[in-house]
Write a protein that holds these residues in place. Structure first.
Motif, short mmCIF file in Angstrom:
data_model
loop_
_atom_site.label_atom_id
_atom_site.label_comp_id
_atom_site.label_asym_id
_atom_site.label_seq_id
_atom_site.Cartn_x
_atom_site.Cartn_y
_atom_site.Cartn_z
N GLY A 1 7.34 4.91 -6.31
CA GLY A 1 7.68 4.20 -5.10
C GLY A 1 7.26 4.89 -3.82
N TYR A 2 6.86 6.15 -3.90
CA TYR A 2 6.46 6.87 -2.69
C TYR A 2 5.02 6.56 -2.29
N LEU A 3 4.16 6.39 -3.29
CA LEU A 3 2.75 6.11 -3.04
C LEU A 3 2.46 4.68 -3.51
N PRO A 4 2.48 3.69 -2.58
CA PRO A 4 2.30 2.28 -2.95
C PRO A 4 0.93 2.04 -3.60
N GLU A 5 0.89 1.15 -4.58
CA GLU A 5 -0.35 0.76 -5.27
C GLU A 5 -1.10 2.00 -5.78
N ALA A 6 -0.33 2.93 -6.36
CA ALA A 6 -0.94 4.18 -6.84
C ALA A 6 -1.93 3.94 -7.97
N GLN A 7 -1.82 2.81 -8.65
CA GLN A 7 -2.69 2.53 -9.79
C GLN A 7 -4.08 2.04 -9.39
N THR A 8 -4.31 1.79 -8.09
CA THR A 8 -5.60 1.25 -7.67
C THR A 8 -6.44 2.34 -6.98
N ASP A 9 -6.54 2.28 -5.65
CA ASP A 9 -7.46 3.20 -4.97
C ASP A 9 -6.94 4.63 -4.89
N PHE A 10 -5.63 4.88 -5.11
CA PHE A 10 -5.11 6.24 -5.04
C PHE A 10 -4.77 6.81 -6.42
#
Length: 424
Positions: free
Chosen positions: A284-293
């Protein structure tokens, strides 16, 4: 003499592709399962969707591998593909809802398509087709061979003036707005242009121009201010990304939230990581972690050493692909392979540059590891093209060697007959 291409498969390209794809499925599960469980959904939902796209991707590779390369050299086929692509880009911009500030997705039932992703491989195909046909002119006229015709092409179906198409398609992607994929297309085009045979001075001049314009743009934004620049149409979406680029810690709740947490993730990972599945930032800290990050999470969980090994595998795949282009005797085959390698290299550069703050974040996925069926499908199709080219080139070499050997034997036999007749 018939040679089956299945015996000429390049495993130094196929195996890294398979390993990276499997690692991608593992990272998709690792970065999404916790959030899905939190919302009461199936923790395997995202990895199942990604896996389905991977199965389709394998079928696409098989289909492309069996294609005859002459099919790709047909201008009518390429023209049709480009017309479909331009329709999809216009439709996506005008008639679709905004997703994360961009109109880049076309949704049909439960499937979503991102036209800008497919444009990357189409542009490689188009530039390879164009530059390969002008090799003799380039050898004679250098840069002028690529610019001597009128700015506006006489016949749209003839694909004679590559600059018009390149600018039109890049512009359509930029106004989505999707500056990440637009940057990859431009940089890939620059690589292919420099490898087309023109003198190095032209490449140096264009590279210097691009660098100067980029520096001027960033300097202008820094002086004028992101808030004022955000009032410019279309630029409003990317204004926050530029704000985070200059200092993500100025606005931790909004524009700088993702980049700052990307730094935290990489800092948490250290050399050896926190262990697969143990990332803190993905919860929840890093949104959309599964894509560009996603690579930030890779560093957090596997550490700099684990992430470095994965990055080394990616670079190994890119080098093997480029090696196919360097060895190819056919200009079209060579340009396709070099273009695919350049496209992957630029995607890695833009993604790593974005998560590390080297360049503004653009939302570009990391090859194979990020969640994204469209990205995986395009990369797989690109790998399929290179595998086909490599096998076709090997088969042609074998046939040439066999023909030369046969010719040598015939000549030897003829010489023996002549000597025998002379003896009589």
């Amino acid at each position: 003499m018939k040679i089956d291409k299945r015996h000429l498969l390049n495993y130094s390209i196929l195996l890294p592709y398979l390993i990276l794809s499997v690692l991608g499925l593992i990272m998709v599960y690792s970065t999404t399962s916790a959030t899905l469980i939190q919302y009461g959904a199936n923790p395997f939902l995202s990895v199942i969707n990604q896996g389905a796209f991977w199965v389709v991707s394998l079928l696409v590779i098989l289909f492309i591998y069996k294609l005859k390369l002459n099919f790709l050299k047909n201008s009518k086929v390429l023209t049709l593909v480009m017309l479909v692509e331009i329709f999809m880009l216009i439709y996506a911009r005008l008639f679709t809802e905004s997703v994360n500030g961009a109109h880049g997705w076309i949704v049909i039932w439960k499937l979503s398509f991102q036209p800008a992703e497919y444009l990357k491989i189409i542009m490689v195909w188009f530039l390879a087709f164009t530059f390969a046909r002008k090799q003799k002119m380039i050898a004679t006229y250098d840069y002028q061979a690529l610019t001597r015709r009128r700015w506006w092409p006489r016949n749209w179906g003839d694909l004679r003036d590559w600059r018009v198409y390149f600018l039109v398609f890049t512009g359509l992607v930029a106004i989505q707005p999707d500056l990440g994929n637009a940057a990859i297309i431009v940089l890939t085009g620059l690589i292919m242009f420099s490898l087309s045979g023109v003198a190095y001075r032209w490449f140096s001049a264009i590279l210097a121009t691009v660098t100067a314009l980029s520096t001027a743009l960033l300097g202008t934004i820094a002086l004028v201010g992101v808030e004022k620049m955000a009032k410019i149409p279309i630029f409003g979406y990317v204004a926050k990304r530029f704000s985070a680029f200059f200092n993500p810690f100025n606005d931790l709740q909004e524009s700088g939230h993702q980049l700052a947490n990307s730094y935290y993730a990489m800092s948490n990972g250290g050399w050896f990581g926190m262990g697969l599945g143990n990332s803190i930032e993905k919860r929840g800290y890093l949104p959309e972690a599964q894509t560009d990050f996603v690579f930030s999470i890779v560093i957090e969980e596997l550490g700099l050493i684990g992430a470095g090994l994965i990055l080394a595998l990616v670079f190994f795949l890119i080098l093997r692909i480029m090696n196919v282009g360097l060895k190819s005797k056919d200009p079209f085959n060579s340009m396709i392979a070099l273009g695919v390698g350049g496209m992957m290299l630029m995607q890695v550069f833009v993604n790593i540059g974005g998560i590390s703050g080297l360049i503004p974040s653009t939302g570009v996925t990391f090859p194979f590891l990020s969640q994204g069926g469209n990205s995986l499908l395009v990369l797989s199709a690109a790998v399929g093209f290179v595998l086909n080219i490599d096998a076709s080139e090997k088969r042609d070499d074998i046939l040439r060697e066999a023909e030369a050997e046969l010719q040598s034997k015939v000549e030897s036999y003829d010489n023996k007959i002549i000597k025998f007749n002379d003896f009589q």
